[in-house]
Design a protein around this motif. Structure first.
Motif, short mmCIF file in Angstrom:
data_model
loop_
_atom_site.label_atom_id
_atom_site.label_comp_id
_atom_site.label_asym_id
_atom_site.label_seq_id
_atom_site.Cartn_x
_atom_site.Cartn_y
_atom_site.Cartn_z
N GLN A 244 0.83 -1.34 0.03
CA GLN A 244 0.16 0.11 0.15
C GLN A 244 0.67 1.17 0.10
O GLN A 244 0.56 2.71 -0.88
N GLN A 245 1.98 1.20 0.84
CA GLN A 245 2.79 2.37 0.88
C GLN A 245 3.37 2.26 -0.32
O GLN A 245 3.78 3.71 -0.72
N LEU A 246 3.73 1.42 -1.35
CA LEU A 246 4.86 1.54 -2.63
C LEU A 246 2.81 1.93 -3.53
O LEU A 246 3.72 2.37 -4.79
N GLY A 247 1.68 2.28 -3.56
CA GLY A 247 1.22 2.56 -4.35
C GLY A 247 0.34 1.18 -4.90
O GLY A 247 0.35 1.83 -6.49
N ALA A 248 1.21 0.56 -5.15
CA ALA A 248 0.23 -1.33 -5.49
C ALA A 248 -1.35 -0.91 -5.99
O ALA A 248 -1.82 -0.73 -5.25
N ARG A 249 -1.42 -1.69 -7.35
CA ARG A 249 -2.95 -1.51 -7.15
C ARG A 249 -2.72 -3.07 -6.66
O ARG A 249 -2.65 -4.43 -7.03
N MET A 250 -4.21 -2.95 -6.12
CA MET A 250 -3.71 -4.86 -5.40
C MET A 250 -5.52 -5.36 -6.17
O MET A 250 -6.16 -4.83 -6.75
N GLY A 251 -5.60 -6.75 -5.97
CA GLY A 251 -6.51 -7.55 -5.93
C GLY A 251 -6.33 -8.75 -5.69
O GLY A 251 -5.37 -9.33 -5.22
N PRO B 184 -0.11 -7.61 -4.56
CA PRO B 184 -0.61 -6.47 -4.98
C PRO B 184 -0.48 -7.01 -7.24
O PRO B 184 0.19 -8.04 -7.47
N ILE B 185 -1.19 -6.47 -7.51
CA ILE B 185 -1.06 -7.72 -9.20
C ILE B 185 0.01 -6.33 -10.16
O ILE B 185 0.24 -6.42 -10.48
N GLN B 186 0.14 -4.77 -9.16
CA GLN B 186 1.17 -4.43 -10.25
C GLN B 186 1.07 -2.82 -9.51
O GLN B 186 0.73 -2.18 -8.82
N ALA C 269 14.31 -1.10 -1.72
CA ALA C 269 15.65 0.14 -1.56
C ALA C 269 16.57 0.17 -2.82
O ALA C 269 17.98 0.95 -2.61
N HIS C 270 17.52 -1.27 -2.82
CA HIS C 270 18.42 -1.90 -3.76
C HIS C 270 18.10 -1.00 -5.54
O HIS C 270 17.04 -1.01 -5.82
N PRO C 271 19.45 -0.06 -5.90
CA PRO C 271 18.84 0.31 -7.19
C PRO C 271 18.05 -0.07 -8.53
O PRO C 271 17.84 0.39 -9.01
N TYR C 272 18.98 -1.63 -7.96
CA TYR C 272 18.30 -2.37 -9.45
C TYR C 272 17.22 -3.00 -9.25
O TYR C 272 17.26 -3.90 -9.78
N CYS C 273 16.73 -3.39 -7.90
CA CYS C 273 15.63 -4.15 -7.94
C CYS C 273 14.43 -3.52 -7.42
O CYS C 273 13.99 -2.47 -6.51
N GLU C 274 12.99 -3.98 -8.27
CA GLU C 274 11.90 -2.84 -8.13
C GLU C 274 11.11 -4.46 -7.79
O GLU C 274 10.60 -5.46 -8.18
N PRO C 275 10.07 -3.97 -7.02
CA PRO C 275 8.68 -5.28 -6.79
C PRO C 275 7.65 -4.75 -8.02
O PRO C 275 7.68 -4.13 -8.81
N GLY C 276 7.70 -6.49 -8.00
CA GLY C 276 6.92 -6.85 -9.12
C GLY C 276 5.37 -7.62 -8.46
O GLY C 276 5.94 -8.59 -7.97
N GLY C 277 4.54 -7.39 -9.19
CA GLY C 277 3.60 -7.47 -8.97
C GLY C 277 2.91 -9.36 -9.70
O GLY C 277 3.78 -9.35 -10.81
#
Length: 359
Positions: free
Chosen positions: A11-18, A26-28, A211-219
């Motif tokens: 939620q803090q990252l603004g994910a679209r949930m489903g 998190p869907i995306q 927090a790693h510069p090359y790692c992003e969250p995936g949904g």
């Protein structure tokens, strides 16, 4: 809906949930295409805490698992993982899962979220009194780090060198002052690791990774396009309790030299398959959806089980069950998508052939 221990982080990252399998997931985040591309070229972290984890141990655990699962368990070495199917008496798939051999008489099963409760009930009803079954799902978190840079990112997050692991191998490992299992497995086709750890430690690891510069969250949206490009089955689409796995696996993950629940039906389908799962590649980006009808000329010969744009290829792809006479690679078929037919070619799986998983 159930929530994973990382729900507030999403939620803090603004994910679209489903909803997925009874969980609010998190869907995306940035978008499915961006997350897909980032996983293929760098690495992403996925919250997979909704999946189930069971432990079976005791002197009869091996024998019971051989009976429960289609794959060979006896030849599993400690530290090795194997994929297989748990079937009903008619050969239908109760679930597809992975089995970890923790030691000689101790095993872990990792099962799908939506089937976890029925899986547990089935297992309890089909094991010996001397096999101990423990459902660890409620206290176990699972994070997947997938992508060609996954190893470097994880070592920086953990602050140490990870154990060297071959494909489908794992080790129990102390990191971040907690006990983890880290396995070189995944669902994307890329170099990747799945980390099992206590629920209460999941947020710490998640925060270090994002927090790693090359790692992003995936949904789950990108996870689905990634697995489809690799031709990986999804329970409820390619696999179900009213279809044997023979038509999907064509004999893979099935040990013909042992007895297991549902074997007779599976062997029949292997010998005389009415339908087979095939890959379909379109020349356009118009994506087919589940249950879209497949035709050869004007004859209805099957239906789509999964379909989407393949971001790595720039065209739409699908998996479909078609009558076996029409399953040859190179055949040209038609798929009816929202009232209009589109041509598609039967192609070999996987659709995407540049994955780094085995490198």
């Amino acid at each position: 809906m159930k929530k994973t221990p990382l729900h507030a982080q999403h939620q803090q990252l603004g994910a679209r949930m489903g909803e997925f399998g009874g969980w609010d997931m998190p869907i995306q985040y940035a978008g499915i295409l961006d997350e897909h591309d980032h996983t293929r070229n760098h690495a992403s972290v996925f919250d997979i805490c909704h999946m189930g984890e069971f432990e079976l141990y005791g002197k009869t655990a091996l024998r019971d698992l051989e009976n429960l699962l289609s794959c060979n368990i006896r030849s599993l070495k400690t530290g090795q993982v194997r994929y297989g199917f748990m079937l009903n008496e008619q050969g239908g798939v109760i679930d597809d899962l992975t089995c970890y051999r923790l030691d000689e008489e101790r095993f872990m099963l990792v099962v799908n979220a939506g089937t976890a409760e029925k899986d547990a009930e089935w297992i309890r009803n089909h094991i010996s009194d001397t096999t101990i079954f423990v459902d660890m799902s409620a206290e176990t978190a699972k994070l997947d780090v997938q992508g060609p840079e996954a190893l470097d990112i994880l070592e920086e997050a953990f602050g140490c060198t990870l154990p060297e692991l071959g494909y489908f191998r794992f080790k129990e490992f102390q990191a971040l002052e907690t006990s983890t299992i880290i396995s070189r497995t995944g669902y994307t086709g890329e170099l990747g690791y799945e980390i099992y750890l206590p629920n209460e430690d999941a947020v710490q690891l998640w925060n270090k990774l994002v927090a790693h510069p090359y790692c992003e969250p995936g949904g789950l949206g990108a996870r689905d396009t990634l697995r489809l490009e690799m031709g990986y089955a999804l329970y409820g689409h390619e696999l179900s309790d009213n279809r044997t796995p023979a038509q999907m696996s064509r004999g893979m993950f099935i040990d013909r030299n042992k007895d297991f629940i549902g074997k007779d039906a599976v062997m029949h389908d292997l010998e005389i398959p009415e339908y087979l799962l095939v890959g379909l590649k379109f020349s356009s980006k118009r994506a087919a959806r589940e249950h879209d009808v497949v035709y050869s000329d004007d004859a209805e010969i099957g239906e789509v089980s999964s379909g989407s744009l393949a971001p790595s290829l720039g065209v739409a792809v699908a998996m479909a069950y078609v009558k076996s006479d029409f399953s040859k690679v190179g055949n040209l078929l038609d798929v009816e998508i929202r009232g209009k037919r589109f041509p598609a070619e039967v192609v070999e799986l996987p659709f995407y052939k540049k994955g780094t998983a085995r490198r």
